[in-house]
Design a protein around this motif. Structure first.
Motif, PDB file in Angstrom:
ATOM      1  N   VAL A   1       0.865  -1.175   0.000  1.00 14.24           N
ATOM      2  CA  VAL A   1       0.000   0.000   0.000  1.00 14.24           C
ATOM      3  C   VAL A   1       0.903   1.226   0.000  1.00 14.24           C
ATOM      4  CG1 VAL A   1      -1.835   1.222   1.225  1.00 14.24           C
ATOM      5  CG2 VAL A   1      -1.762  -1.292   1.260  1.00 14.24           C
ATOM      6  N   CYS A   2       0.736   2.070  -1.036  1.00 12.33           N
ATOM      7  CA  CYS A   2       1.607   3.233  -1.215  1.00 12.33           C
ATOM      8  C   CYS A   2       0.791   4.489  -1.448  1.00 12.33           C
ATOM      9  CB  CYS A   2       2.509   3.036  -2.439  1.00 12.33           C
ATOM     10  SG  CYS A   2       3.711   1.726  -2.293  1.00 12.33           S
ATOM     11  N   ASP A   3       1.433   5.630  -1.204  1.00 15.81           N
ATOM     12  CA  ASP A   3       0.825   6.896  -1.600  1.00 15.81           C
ATOM     13  C   ASP A   3       1.177   7.146  -3.068  1.00 15.81           C
ATOM     14  OD1 ASP A   3       3.428   7.926  -1.750  1.00 15.81           O
ATOM     15  OD2 ASP A   3       3.238   9.110   0.082  1.00 15.81           O
ATOM     16  N   GLY A   4       0.798   8.279  -3.581  1.00 11.71           N
ATOM     17  CA  GLY A   4       1.037   8.592  -4.991  1.00 11.71           C
ATOM     18  C   GLY A   4       2.497   8.722  -5.372  1.00 11.71           C
ATOM     19  N   ASN A   5       3.383   8.879  -4.391  1.00 11.54           N
ATOM     20  CA  ASN A   5       4.818   9.011  -4.652  1.00 11.54           C
ATOM     21  C   ASN A   5       5.590   7.724  -4.392  1.00 11.54           C
ATOM     22  OD1 ASN A   5       4.647  11.780  -5.332  1.00 11.54           O
ATOM     23  ND2 ASN A   5       4.536  12.289  -3.153  1.00 11.54           N
ATOM     24  N   LEU A   6       4.871   6.612  -4.249  1.00 14.95           N
ATOM     25  CA  LEU A   6       5.447   5.295  -3.972  1.00 14.95           C
ATOM     26  C   LEU A   6       6.118   5.195  -2.603  1.00 14.95           C
ATOM     27  CD1 LEU A   6       6.810   4.093  -7.434  1.00 14.95           C
ATOM     28  CD2 LEU A   6       4.690   3.437  -6.288  1.00 14.95           C
ATOM     29  N   ALA A   7       5.723   6.056  -1.676  1.00 12.24           N
ATOM     30  CA  ALA A   7       6.154   5.899  -0.285  1.00 12.24           C
ATOM     31  C   ALA A   7       5.257   4.844   0.348  1.00 12.24           C
ATOM     32  CB  ALA A   7       6.040   7.220   0.467  1.00 12.24           C
ATOM     33  N   ILE A   8       5.857   3.896   1.036  1.00 13.39           N
ATOM     34  CA  ILE A   8       5.116   2.765   1.593  1.00 13.39           C
ATOM     35  C   ILE A   8       4.318   3.200   2.817  1.00 13.39           C
ATOM     36  CG2 ILE A   8       5.319   0.494   2.663  1.00 13.39           C
ATOM     37  CD1 ILE A   8       7.841   0.088   0.943  1.00 13.39           C
ATOM     38  N   GLU A   9       3.028   2.860   2.790  1.00  9.95           N
ATOM     39  CA  GLU A   9       2.147   3.117   3.927  1.00  9.95           C
ATOM     40  C   GLU A   9       1.816   1.835   4.678  1.00  9.95           C
ATOM     41  OE1 GLU A   9      -1.124   5.053   1.943  1.00  9.95           O
ATOM     42  OE2 GLU A   9      -0.207   7.020   2.251  1.00  9.95           O
ATOM     43  N   GLY A  10       1.934   0.700   3.991  1.00  8.94           N
ATOM     44  CA  GLY A  10       1.631  -0.578   4.618  1.00  8.94           C
ATOM     45  C   GLY A  10       1.743  -1.707   3.612  1.00  8.94           C
TER      46      GLY A  10
ATOM     47  N   THR B   1      -0.574  -4.172   7.551  1.00  6.51           N
ATOM     48  CA  THR B   1       0.539  -4.019   8.473  1.00  6.51           C
ATOM     49  C   THR B   1       1.169  -2.669   8.170  1.00  6.51           C
ATOM     50  OG1 THR B   1       0.927  -6.399   8.513  1.00  6.51           O
ATOM     51  CG2 THR B   1       2.765  -4.987   9.185  1.00  6.51           C
ATOM     52  N   LYS B   2       1.213  -1.801   9.170  1.00  6.98           N
ATOM     53  CA  LYS B   2       1.712  -0.447   8.941  1.00  6.98           C
ATOM     54  C   LYS B   2       3.203  -0.309   9.211  1.00  6.98           C
ATOM     55  CE  LYS B   2      -2.799   1.490   9.658  1.00  6.98           C
ATOM     56  NZ  LYS B   2      -3.750   2.065  10.576  1.00  6.98           N
ATOM     57  N   ASP B   3       3.736  -1.145  10.072  1.00  2.00           N
ATOM     58  CA  ASP B   3       5.163  -1.113  10.375  1.00  2.00           C
ATOM     59  C   ASP B   3       5.854  -2.132   9.464  1.00  2.00           C
ATOM     60  OD1 ASP B   3       7.574  -0.522  11.560  1.00  2.00           O
ATOM     61  OD2 ASP B   3       7.223  -1.794  13.314  1.00  2.00           O
ATOM     62  N   VAL B   4       6.131  -1.713   8.240  1.00  2.00           N
ATOM     63  CA  VAL B   4       6.612  -2.629   7.208  1.00  2.00           C
ATOM     64  C   VAL B   4       8.134  -2.766   7.279  1.00  2.00           C
ATOM     65  CG1 VAL B   4       6.676  -3.088   4.728  1.00  2.00           C
ATOM     66  CG2 VAL B   4       4.702  -1.912   5.730  1.00  2.00           C
ATOM     67  N   VAL B   5       8.587  -4.003   7.321  1.00  2.00           N
ATOM     68  CA  VAL B   5      10.020  -4.296   7.272  1.00  2.00           C
ATOM     69  C   VAL B   5      10.425  -4.294   5.806  1.00  2.00           C
ATOM     70  CG1 VAL B   5      11.820  -5.981   7.802  1.00  2.00           C
ATOM     71  CG2 VAL B   5       9.886  -5.674   9.373  1.00  2.00           C
ATOM     72  N   THR B   6      11.428  -3.493   5.475  1.00  2.00           N
ATOM     73  CA  THR B   6      11.880  -3.373   4.092  1.00  2.00           C
ATOM     74  C   THR B   6      13.356  -3.717   3.988  1.00  2.00           C
ATOM     75  OG1 THR B   6      12.475  -1.034   4.341  1.00  2.00           O
ATOM     76  CG2 THR B   6      10.200  -1.532   3.661  1.00  2.00           C
ATOM     77  N   CYS B   7      13.820  -3.770   2.760  1.00  2.00           N
ATOM     78  CA  CYS B   7      15.236  -3.973   2.508  1.00  2.00           C
ATOM     79  C   CYS B   7      15.654  -3.062   1.363  1.00  2.00           C
ATOM     80  CB  CYS B   7      15.532  -5.432   2.178  1.00  2.00           C
ATOM     81  SG  CYS B   7      14.780  -6.021   0.642  1.00  2.00           S
ATOM     82  N   ALA B   8      16.950  -3.036   1.116  1.00  2.00           N
ATOM     83  CA  ALA B   8      17.511  -2.277   0.004  1.00  2.00           C
ATOM     84  C   ALA B   8      18.198  -3.256  -0.941  1.00  2.00           C
ATOM     85  CB  ALA B   8      18.508  -1.249   0.515  1.00  2.00           C
ATOM     86  N   GLU B   9      18.445  -2.816  -2.155  1.00  2.00           N
ATOM     87  CA  GLU B   9      19.096  -3.681  -3.134  1.00  2.00           C
ATOM     88  C   GLU B   9      20.476  -4.131  -2.668  1.00  2.00           C
ATOM     89  OE1 GLU B   9      19.019  -2.529  -7.232  1.00  2.00           O
ATOM     90  OE2 GLU B   9      16.962  -1.800  -7.102  1.00  2.00           O
ATOM     91  N   GLU B  10      21.096  -3.357  -1.792  1.00  2.00           N
ATOM     92  CA  GLU B  10      22.436  -3.683  -1.300  1.00  2.00           C
ATOM     93  C   GLU B  10      22.427  -4.768  -0.236  1.00  2.00           C
ATOM     94  OE1 GLU B  10      21.191  -0.360  -1.023  1.00  2.00           O
ATOM     95  OE2 GLU B  10      21.855   0.015  -3.067  1.00  2.00           O
ATOM     96  N   ASN B  11      21.270  -5.058   0.354  1.00  2.00           N
ATOM     97  CA  ASN B  11      21.201  -6.092   1.389  1.00  2.00           C
ATOM     98  C   ASN B  11      21.531  -7.454   0.789  1.00  2.00           C
ATOM     99  OD1 ASN B  11      18.637  -4.222   2.687  1.00  2.00           O
ATOM    100  ND2 ASN B  11      20.289  -4.866   4.010  1.00  2.00           N
ATOM    101  N   SER B  12      22.182  -8.282   1.595  1.00  2.00           N
ATOM    102  CA  SER B  12      22.500  -9.630   1.121  1.00  2.00           C
ATOM    103  C   SER B  12      21.247 -10.504   1.170  1.00  2.00           C
ATOM    104  CB  SER B  12      23.599 -10.251   1.980  1.00  2.00           C
ATOM    105  OG  SER B  12      23.092 -10.651   3.230  1.00  2.00           O
TER     106      SER B  12
END
Length: 143
Positions: A40-49, A77-88
């Motif tokens: 779930v994202c806003d119009g700028n692709l910021a994650i809301e859930g 789920t509002k507290d979303v665990v994310t990763c970055a492309e650099e993560n292993s």
């Protein structure tokens, strides 16, 4: 190996929804795209859930089929665990195992750039093991 390696093979396409979508609409999206979660994202692709099949089953189990009319903002789920492309890949696998979830959004500069699933991680790890085995067989046959 990193998340970037998984996304290079899988692609960066993401299926998102707004927080005003109903659970019924989310179910249609999951079925249409044959996926297990929607970010779930806003119009700028910021994650809301994020809302997964498990979230939907849980709320329907408690509230019945009328829950399909609820806004996803009430269930996600509002507290979303994310990763970055650099993560292993190992880091991501550990986070998924520890948190007991199967989908992880990939972010860059606070915006959604992809989603990886535990299936993507397992597929990648299997390919890695098969490559190592083939390299070992090749090495052994040369000696």
């Amino acid at each position: 190996m990193t998340v970037a390696a998984i996304l290079s093979g899988k692609g960066h396409e993401t299926i998102t929804a707004s927080d005003s979508a109903t659970l019924g609409e989310i179910c249609e999206t999951l079925a249409k795209h044959k996926i297990g979660a929607v970010v779930v994202c806003d119009g700028n692709l910021a994650i809301e859930g994020i809302v997964s099949e498990r979230d939907i089953v849980r709320v329907i189990g408690k509230q019945g089929p009328g829950a399909l009319n609820l806004s996803v903002s009430n269930v996600m789920t509002k507290d979303v665990v994310t990763c970055a492309e650099e993560n292993s890949v190992n880091e991501v696998m550990a986070k998924m195992t520890q948190g007991r979830f199967r989908h992880m959004p990939v972010v860059k500069d606070g915006k959604l750039t992809g989603v990886i699933s535990i299936g993507d991680v397992v597929k990648f790890k299997i390919a890695q093991v098969e490559l190592e085995a083939e390299q070992m067989r090749s090495y052994i046959s040369m000696t």
